[in-house]
Scaffold this motif. Structure first.
Motif, mmCIF file in Angstrom:
data_model
loop_
_atom_site.group_PDB
_atom_site.id
_atom_site.type_symbol
_atom_site.label_atom_id
_atom_site.label_comp_id
_atom_site.label_asym_id
_atom_site.label_seq_id
_atom_site.Cartn_x
_atom_site.Cartn_y
_atom_site.Cartn_z
ATOM 1 N N PRO A 65 0.810 -1.216 0.000
ATOM 2 C CA PRO A 65 0.000 0.000 0.000
ATOM 3 C C PRO A 65 0.845 1.269 0.000
ATOM 4 C CG PRO A 65 -0.117 -1.136 2.119
ATOM 5 C CD PRO A 65 0.622 -2.025 1.196
ATOM 6 N N PRO A 66 0.335 2.346 -0.589
ATOM 7 C CA PRO A 66 1.053 3.621 -0.618
ATOM 8 C C PRO A 66 1.169 4.233 0.783
ATOM 9 C CG PRO A 66 -1.172 3.876 -1.485
ATOM 10 C CD PRO A 66 -0.944 2.415 -1.300
ATOM 11 N N GLY A 67 2.227 5.035 0.973
ATOM 12 C CA GLY A 67 2.425 5.695 2.257
ATOM 13 C C GLY A 67 3.287 4.899 3.213
ATOM 14 N N VAL A 68 3.810 3.747 2.731
ATOM 15 C CA VAL A 68 4.650 2.894 3.570
ATOM 16 C C VAL A 68 6.121 3.176 3.265
ATOM 17 C CG1 VAL A 68 5.304 0.478 4.019
ATOM 18 C CG2 VAL A 68 2.892 1.119 3.793
ATOM 19 N N SER A 69 6.971 3.072 4.300
ATOM 20 C CA SER A 69 8.399 3.342 4.109
ATOM 21 C C SER A 69 9.095 2.170 3.444
ATOM 22 C CB SER A 69 9.051 3.615 5.461
ATOM 23 O OG SER A 69 8.923 2.484 6.297
ATOM 24 N N TYR A 70 10.000 2.500 2.509
ATOM 25 C CA TYR A 70 10.893 1.500 1.908
ATOM 26 C C TYR A 70 12.310 1.994 2.166
ATOM 27 C CZ TYR A 70 13.750 -0.663 -1.767
ATOM 28 O OH TYR A 70 14.751 -1.298 -2.451
ATOM 29 N N VAL A 71 13.020 1.302 3.054
ATOM 30 C CA VAL A 71 14.395 1.683 3.392
ATOM 31 C C VAL A 71 15.329 0.603 2.871
ATOM 32 C CG1 VAL A 71 16.014 2.198 5.265
ATOM 33 C CG2 VAL A 71 13.602 2.833 5.496
ATOM 34 N N TYR A 72 16.353 0.995 2.143
ATOM 35 C CA TYR A 72 17.310 0.011 1.647
ATOM 36 C C TYR A 72 18.737 0.422 2.047
ATOM 37 C CZ TYR A 72 18.254 3.346 -2.096
ATOM 38 O OH TYR A 72 18.589 4.468 -2.804
ATOM 39 N N PHE A 73 19.613 -0.589 2.069
ATOM 40 C CA PHE A 73 21.008 -0.415 2.461
ATOM 41 C C PHE A 73 21.849 -0.439 1.189
ATOM 42 C CE2 PHE A 73 24.929 -2.352 4.458
ATOM 43 C CZ PHE A 73 25.246 -1.240 5.216
ATOM 44 N N ILE A 74 22.770 0.501 1.057
ATOM 45 C CA ILE A 74 23.497 0.596 -0.214
ATOM 46 C C ILE A 74 24.978 0.854 0.009
ATOM 47 C CG2 ILE A 74 23.085 3.092 -0.479
ATOM 48 C CD1 ILE A 74 22.958 0.458 -3.312
ATOM 49 N N TYR A 75 25.798 0.336 -0.868
ATOM 50 C CA TYR A 75 27.246 0.535 -0.857
ATOM 51 C C TYR A 75 27.876 0.135 0.466
ATOM 52 C CZ TYR A 75 26.351 3.045 -5.157
ATOM 53 O OH TYR A 75 25.950 3.372 -6.417
ATOM 54 N N GLY A 76 27.236 -0.809 1.158
ATOM 55 C CA GLY A 76 27.815 -1.316 2.395
ATOM 56 C C GLY A 76 27.834 -0.360 3.550
ATOM 57 N N MET A 77 27.231 0.827 3.420
ATOM 58 C CA MET A 77 27.318 1.775 4.533
ATOM 59 C C MET A 77 26.208 2.804 4.681
ATOM 60 S SD MET A 77 30.668 3.781 3.132
ATOM 61 C CE MET A 77 31.532 2.354 2.526
ATOM 62 N N TYR A 78 25.299 2.897 3.762
ATOM 63 C CA TYR A 78 24.265 3.927 3.903
ATOM 64 C C TYR A 78 22.858 3.360 3.724
ATOM 65 C CZ TYR A 78 28.207 7.053 3.415
ATOM 66 O OH TYR A 78 29.404 7.675 3.595
ATOM 67 N N HIS A 118 21.705 10.795 10.088
ATOM 68 C CA HIS A 118 21.391 11.808 11.105
ATOM 69 C C HIS A 118 20.123 11.452 11.879
ATOM 70 C CE1 HIS A 118 21.758 15.998 12.657
ATOM 71 N NE2 HIS A 118 20.470 15.810 12.890
ATOM 72 N N PHE A 119 19.095 11.006 11.156
ATOM 73 C CA PHE A 119 17.824 10.682 11.804
ATOM 74 C C PHE A 119 17.875 9.338 12.533
ATOM 75 C CE2 PHE A 119 14.262 13.339 9.644
ATOM 76 C CZ PHE A 119 15.035 14.483 9.749
ATOM 77 N N GLY A 120 18.819 8.484 12.145
ATOM 78 C CA GLY A 120 18.867 7.155 12.735
ATOM 79 C C GLY A 120 17.899 6.186 12.088
ATOM 80 N N ILE A 121 17.620 6.413 10.801
ATOM 81 C CA ILE A 121 16.716 5.527 10.063
ATOM 82 C C ILE A 121 17.507 4.336 9.523
ATOM 83 C CG2 ILE A 121 15.264 5.334 8.001
ATOM 84 C CD1 ILE A 121 14.554 8.309 8.409
ATOM 85 N N THR A 122 17.031 3.115 9.813
ATOM 86 C CA THR A 122 17.698 1.890 9.355
ATOM 87 C C THR A 122 16.647 0.939 8.796
ATOM 88 O OG1 THR A 122 17.448 0.586 11.365
ATOM 89 C CG2 THR A 122 19.294 2.147 11.297
ATOM 90 N N LYS A 123 17.091 -0.257 8.468
ATOM 91 C CA LYS A 123 16.156 -1.239 7.920
ATOM 92 C C LYS A 123 15.064 -1.584 8.921
ATOM 93 C CE LYS A 123 19.284 -5.034 9.105
ATOM 94 N NZ LYS A 123 20.107 -6.135 8.560
ATOM 95 N N GLU A 124 15.294 -1.282 10.196
ATOM 96 C CA GLU A 124 14.249 -1.491 11.214
ATOM 97 C C GLU A 124 13.016 -0.652 10.897
ATOM 98 O OE1 GLU A 124 15.003 -3.577 14.046
ATOM 99 O OE2 GLU A 124 16.639 -4.002 12.629
#
Length: 169
Positions: A65-78, A118-124
């Motif tokens: 559904p729209p409005g959901v967060s998609y967080v991905y990890f890239i280049y081994g560090m971000y 800065h915000f502390g956003i991770t795959k969690e």
DNA sequence: CGCAAGATTATT
DNA sequence: ATAATCTTGCGA
């Protein structure tokens, strides 16, 4: 009083959502920032989109559904934050590339990796529905028109699309 | 199961 | 221009 953006906002075409997210307020726990830079990624016909080749364990939330967060990890560090857009099943999302802190306007987090760090956003924080969550959401704000469209950053396919939107300051 | 590529960033 | 650094997804 400004309202939280809802499903009706995010269900629209992803390029429109990316443009209209500029100037809105990203809220994550105790952080608030004005969104200054976004990019649209469209599942169906956009080769640069992670969801282009169909759902995988990593991209499955993009098809939800729209409005959901998609967080991905890239280049081994971000980590990078996206918000799923368009109706369920489309695999589209908006990458949040930059915010300026509301309470510290001299801090401009210009880059998706910097923002998440800065915000502390991770795959969690992947798979959270921002339209109903109490600590992670986007606040509405007056529509802005002073922005420009440019090519997206860091991609190797579909480079020509002008789907990066930057607020003029 | 191995391996190349990746929606980045800081530094040279 | 390039290193840092590791997950993901594809092909075998």
């Amino acid at each position: 009083m400004l309202k939280k953006l809802n499903t009706d906002f995010f269900i629209r075409p992803v390029v429109i959502v990316a443009q209209e997210l500029l100037g809105k307020i990203l809220v994550f726990e105790n952080y608030r920032g004005i969104i200054t830079e976004t990019e649209a990624y469209r599942g169906l016909d956009d080769e640069a989109c992670h969801a282009f080749r169909g759902p995988t364990p990593r991209t499955q939330v993009m098809f939800g559904p729209p409005g959901v967060s998609y967080v991905y990890f890239i280049y081994g560090m971000y980590y990078c934050l996206n918000i799923v857009s368009e109706p369920e099943g489309q695999g589209s999302g908006v990458l949040i590339r930059g915010v300026r802190l509301l309470d510290k306007p001299y801090i401009h987090l210009d880059g998706p990796g910097k923002l998440c760090k800065h915000f502390g956003i991770t795959k969690e924080h992947k798979g959270i529905n921002l339209t109903v969550n109490e600590k992670f959401y986007v606040l509405d704000a007056p529509k802005v028109t002073n922005y420009c469209a440019t090519k997206r950053i860091g991609i190797s396919k579909a480079k020509e699309k002008l789907w990066r939107f930057v607020l003029e300051e």
